[in-house]
Design a protein around this motif. Sequence first.
Motif, PDB file in Angstrom:
ATOM      1  N   ARG A 188      43.064   7.765  -5.672  1.00  0.00           N
ATOM      2  CA  ARG A 188      42.462   8.580  -4.604  1.00  0.00           C
ATOM      3  C   ARG A 188      42.652   7.923  -3.238  1.00  0.00           C
ATOM      4  O   ARG A 188      43.018   8.562  -2.252  1.00  0.00           O
ATOM      5  N   ASP A 189      42.405   6.644  -3.159  1.00  0.00           N
ATOM      6  CA  ASP A 189      42.494   5.937  -1.876  1.00  0.00           C
ATOM      7  C   ASP A 189      43.925   5.865  -1.350  1.00  0.00           C
ATOM      8  O   ASP A 189      44.137   5.773  -0.134  1.00  0.00           O
ATOM      9  N   ALA A 190      44.911   5.906  -2.263  1.00  0.00           N
ATOM     10  CA  ALA A 190      46.297   5.695  -1.869  1.00  0.00           C
ATOM     11  C   ALA A 190      47.019   6.962  -1.425  1.00  0.00           C
ATOM     12  O   ALA A 190      48.025   6.887  -0.705  1.00  0.00           O
ATOM     13  N   LEU A 191      46.549   8.123  -1.854  1.00  0.00           N
ATOM     14  CA  LEU A 191      47.267   9.363  -1.582  1.00  0.00           C
ATOM     15  C   LEU A 191      46.735  10.074  -0.346  1.00  0.00           C
ATOM     16  O   LEU A 191      45.677   9.732   0.183  1.00  0.00           O
ATOM     17  N   ARG A 192      47.473  11.067   0.108  1.00  0.00           N
ATOM     18  CA  ARG A 192      47.040  11.843   1.268  1.00  0.00           C
ATOM     19  C   ARG A 192      45.731  12.562   0.959  1.00  0.00           C
ATOM     20  O   ARG A 192      45.507  12.984  -0.191  1.00  0.00           O
TER      21      ARG A 192
END
Length: 344
Positions: A188-192
Motif C-alpha cells: 500500500r505504501d509503495a504504490l500510487r
Amino acid sequence: MARPNPDKLYIQDVTLRDGMHPVRHRYSLDQVRSIAKALDEAYVDAIEISHGDGISGSTFNYGFGAHDDVEWVAVVADVCKHAVVTVLLLPGIGTLHDLRQVHDVGARSVRIATHCTEADVSRQQIETARKLGMDTVGFLMMAHMASPEKLVEQARLMESYGAECIYVTDSAGALLPKDYMERVKAVRDALRPETEIGVHAHHNLTMGVANAVAGIEAGAVRVDASLAGMGAGAGNTPLEALVAVLDKMGMKTDCNLFKLMDAADDLVRPLQDRPVRVDRESLSLGYAGVYSSFLRHAEAAAKLYNADTRDILIELGKRHMVGGQEDMIIDVALNILKQRGAAA
C-alpha cells in the motif's frame, strides 16, 4: 475502474471460482445460476466465475470442468443486476483469446494471477484487459513465499503494466495476521494512491477472517471471501462471517448478512462432498505453506500409493512447490513409497 462508492469496502465473492476446487470444478449451470443470483441479491460487489485454476484451467493436470468458462460466465452475467462479473486468468493457462471470449459474454473484471515473484509474465494480459475496458487486477499468489520488499517490487511491475488494483494473496493460508499486515502495508505504501489494494486469505490456519481484517486495517479496500468458506484447502475467508465481523467493527459493506447466511447454508454447504474445514490435512497445508488447491490432488495420491497425505504436503512445502507443479505430487508420493520400501 472507479468504484461506485469509494467510501465502502469492495466485497469480491469467490465461491464460484476458488469454490470450484472442493467440487472438482463440477458446478452445474443451474447451481452457478442459483448461487450467483443469491449473491447478487445480497449485494456483493463482484462475483468471480471460472475454473478453479482460471479460464481454460480445464485440463488433465488441474481437473476437467463440468462446463467451459464461456458457459459459466454467460450464466452469471445473465443473472447479475448489480455485481461485476469477474474472471481469473493465469498466464500460461488462459490466453488472450480466452480473455476476449469471456469478455464478449459479460466478464467485466479480470484478475491476472502469477506467483508472487513472477509478475513480469503478466504484462501482455494486463495491457490487453485494459484495452478491453475491463477492471484489471494484479493477483500476487503465495505471498508468504516473498518478503515485503520483494512483493513491493512485483506489485510495482503490475502497476506499471496498467493494473488498477494489486492483491496480496495468501494462497496457502500460511500467514499470521502480523505478517499479512506487514506485506499489505508495504505494498500500500509503495504504490500510487489511486491503485487499490486487495486481500485474499485462506483458512488453513483458521486465520481467514483475522487476516482479511488485518489486510483491511493495513490499507486494503477490496477483500475476497466465499459463502461457507467454499474454496481450496480449508477454504477461503467465509463471506457471511466476514460481513458479520466487519459490521460489528463499523466497516461499511452494504451486503445483506441474512441473505448471505441463507445462501451459505441452503445452497453451498449441501454441495460439499468433502467438508470445507480445518482438519489434519487442510491444517497441514497452512503449516507447510503449500498451495491450497493441492489438497485434493495430494489426497488422491495418498490413497493411490497408501501414503499419509500429511507426509506428502510437508514434503511439498520443503520443496517450495507452487501452483502449476501439481505433477510433483505424484513424484513425492512415489518417493515416500520408495523410502518406505528401503526402510523395510
